[in-house]
Design a protein around this motif. Structure first.
Motif, PDB file in Angstrom:
ATOM      1  N   MET A   1     -19.155   8.398  -4.324  1.00 46.12           N
ATOM      2  CA  MET A   1     -18.351   9.435  -4.969  1.00 46.12           C
ATOM      3  C   MET A   1     -18.555  10.756  -4.229  1.00 46.12           C
ATOM      4  O   MET A   1     -19.662  11.275  -4.180  1.00 46.12           O
ATOM      5  N   GLU A   2     -17.489  11.283  -3.654  1.00 53.86           N
ATOM      6  CA  GLU A   2     -17.553  12.578  -2.957  1.00 53.86           C
ATOM      7  C   GLU A   2     -16.638  13.530  -3.718  1.00 53.86           C
ATOM      8  O   GLU A   2     -15.485  13.731  -3.357  1.00 53.86           O
ATOM      9  N   THR A   3     -17.146  14.095  -4.793  1.00 56.26           N
ATOM     10  CA  THR A   3     -16.354  14.976  -5.643  1.00 56.26           C
ATOM     11  C   THR A   3     -17.160  16.214  -5.982  1.00 56.26           C
ATOM     12  O   THR A   3     -18.377  16.274  -5.780  1.00 56.26           O
ATOM     13  N   ASP A   4     -16.471  17.226  -6.538  1.00 54.88           N
ATOM     14  CA  ASP A   4     -17.169  18.431  -6.984  1.00 54.88           C
ATOM     15  C   ASP A   4     -18.206  18.079  -8.048  1.00 54.88           C
ATOM     16  O   ASP A   4     -19.312  18.634  -8.064  1.00 54.88           O
ATOM     17  N   GLU A   5     -17.843  17.145  -8.939  1.00 59.12           N
ATOM     18  CA  GLU A   5     -18.765  16.743  -9.996  1.00 59.12           C
ATOM     19  C   GLU A   5     -20.035  16.123  -9.426  1.00 59.12           C
ATOM     20  O   GLU A   5     -21.144  16.389  -9.914  1.00 59.12           O
ATOM     21  N   ALA A   6     -19.874  15.317  -8.390  1.00 65.93           N
ATOM     22  CA  ALA A   6     -21.032  14.684  -7.751  1.00 65.93           C
ATOM     23  C   ALA A   6     -21.912  15.715  -7.067  1.00 65.93           C
ATOM     24  O   ALA A   6     -23.150  15.645  -7.121  1.00 65.93           O
ATOM     25  N   VAL A 115     -24.583   7.452  -7.738  1.00 65.71           N
ATOM     26  CA  VAL A 115     -23.367   8.266  -7.754  1.00 65.71           C
ATOM     27  C   VAL A 115     -22.593   8.091  -6.451  1.00 65.71           C
ATOM     28  O   VAL A 115     -21.371   7.894  -6.452  1.00 65.71           O
ATOM     29  N   ILE A 116     -23.285   8.144  -5.331  1.00 61.89           N
ATOM     30  CA  ILE A 116     -22.640   8.001  -4.025  1.00 61.89           C
ATOM     31  C   ILE A 116     -21.917   6.660  -3.917  1.00 61.89           C
ATOM     32  O   ILE A 116     -20.823   6.566  -3.350  1.00 61.89           O
ATOM     33  N   ALA A 117     -22.505   5.620  -4.490  1.00 55.74           N
ATOM     34  CA  ALA A 117     -21.957   4.268  -4.356  1.00 55.74           C
ATOM     35  C   ALA A 117     -20.860   3.946  -5.367  1.00 55.74           C
ATOM     36  O   ALA A 117     -20.267   2.863  -5.304  1.00 55.74           O
ATOM     37  N   THR A 118     -20.575   4.863  -6.289  1.00 54.18           N
ATOM     38  CA  THR A 118     -19.649   4.566  -7.383  1.00 54.18           C
ATOM     39  C   THR A 118     -18.301   5.248  -7.181  1.00 54.18           C
ATOM     40  O   THR A 118     -18.232   6.435  -6.833  1.00 54.18           O
ATOM     41  N   ASP A 119     -17.226   4.508  -7.423  1.00 56.64           N
ATOM     42  CA  ASP A 119     -15.872   5.059  -7.401  1.00 56.64           C
ATOM     43  C   ASP A 119     -15.741   6.080  -8.529  1.00 56.64           C
ATOM     44  O   ASP A 119     -16.070   5.766  -9.678  1.00 56.64           O
ATOM     45  N   PRO A 120     -15.286   7.298  -8.257  1.00 54.96           N
ATOM     46  CA  PRO A 120     -15.182   8.297  -9.321  1.00 54.96           C
ATOM     47  C   PRO A 120     -14.268   7.879 -10.461  1.00 54.96           C
ATOM     48  O   PRO A 120     -14.424   8.345 -11.588  1.00 54.96           O
ATOM     49  N   ASN A 121     -13.319   6.988 -10.186  1.00 59.55           N
ATOM     50  CA  ASN A 121     -12.399   6.532 -11.230  1.00 59.55           C
ATOM     51  C   ASN A 121     -12.876   5.281 -11.948  1.00 59.55           C
ATOM     52  O   ASN A 121     -12.184   4.778 -12.841  1.00 59.55           O
ATOM     53  N   ALA A 122     -14.052   4.783 -11.578  1.00 57.42           N
ATOM     54  CA  ALA A 122     -14.579   3.582 -12.242  1.00 57.42           C
ATOM     55  C   ALA A 122     -14.790   3.847 -13.720  1.00 57.42           C
ATOM     56  O   ALA A 122     -15.273   4.916 -14.117  1.00 57.42           O
TER      57      ALA A 122
END
Length: 204
Positions: A1-6, A115-122
């Motif tokens: 997951m590469e997002t602002d939340e992450a 977190v890195i390994a998880t799809d943000p939309n999962a």
């Protein structure tokens, strides 16, 4: 997951881990927050890490909770035994073992890797129901910030979160007030019109 939340979650977790590493081990049995000693408070704070590791491995079939603020609004309605919460904190503190700082840092590494390994939309299963992973994460950042401040207050140690982390937590607090009907109370207090009522809180 590469997002602002992450990114804000990782930053908050690292900041709290840095704080825990500065805690004098001799103070771990001293008072901290309510029934908790400092070890139990640190252990409870670590649940913002262990829940990510656990929940991100629990797929959900439906999206039941659409936002972080909805999560807190739903959790606030759950009948929770305060004694059970206190005991979970004590158990979590005990599980940190002989070197709580090292154990906490390891939890940070595990959570960040998950977190890195998880799809943000999962869709993941949480206490409040199915949520998108990226929408659950700000609830854990919020917990890290709030309890990080608790640890700092209990120890007298300096703590400075990144501005983006504080902004996310403060914005979420405001949104929680909106969905729980407490926004007018918060706004009148923040603008100096009236003090917050006794016992005011966003979350139980």
């Amino acid at each position: 997951m590469e997002t602002d939340e992450a990114r804000t979650y990782a930053c908050a977790a690292d900041t709290v881990a840095d704080l825990v590493e500065r805690v004098d081990p001799a103070t771990l049995t001293g008072p901290a927050l309510g029934e908790w000693d400092l070890r139990a408070l640190i252990g409870h704070t670590g649940r913002a890490l262990t829940t990510v590791v656990t929940y991100f491995d629990q797929p959900a079939a439906t999206e039941d909770v659409a936002s972080p603020e909805a999560y807190f609004a739903l959790v606030a309605k759950v009948q929770v035994d305060p004694a059970a919460i206190a005991e979970r904190g004590r158990r979590a503190g005990a599980q940190l073992g002989a070197n709580p700082a090292a154990a906490f840092r390891e939890l940070v590494a595990q959570a960040q890797a998950k977190v890195i390994a998880t799809d943000p939309n999962a869709l993941i299963g949480t206490l409040a129901g199915g949520m998108r992973a990226a929408r659950y994460l700000p609830t854990r950042t919020f917990e890290l910030v709030v309890h990080g401040l608790d640890i700092a207050a209990a120890t007298g140690l300096a703590l400075e979160f990144d501005g983006e982390v504080l902004a996310e937590a403060a914005q979420l607090a405001a949104r929680i007030c909106v969905v729980t009907g407490q926004a007018p109370t918060l706004l009148t207090a923040l603008t100096g019109r009236a003090p917050l009522p006794g016992g005011f809180t966003l979350v139980p």
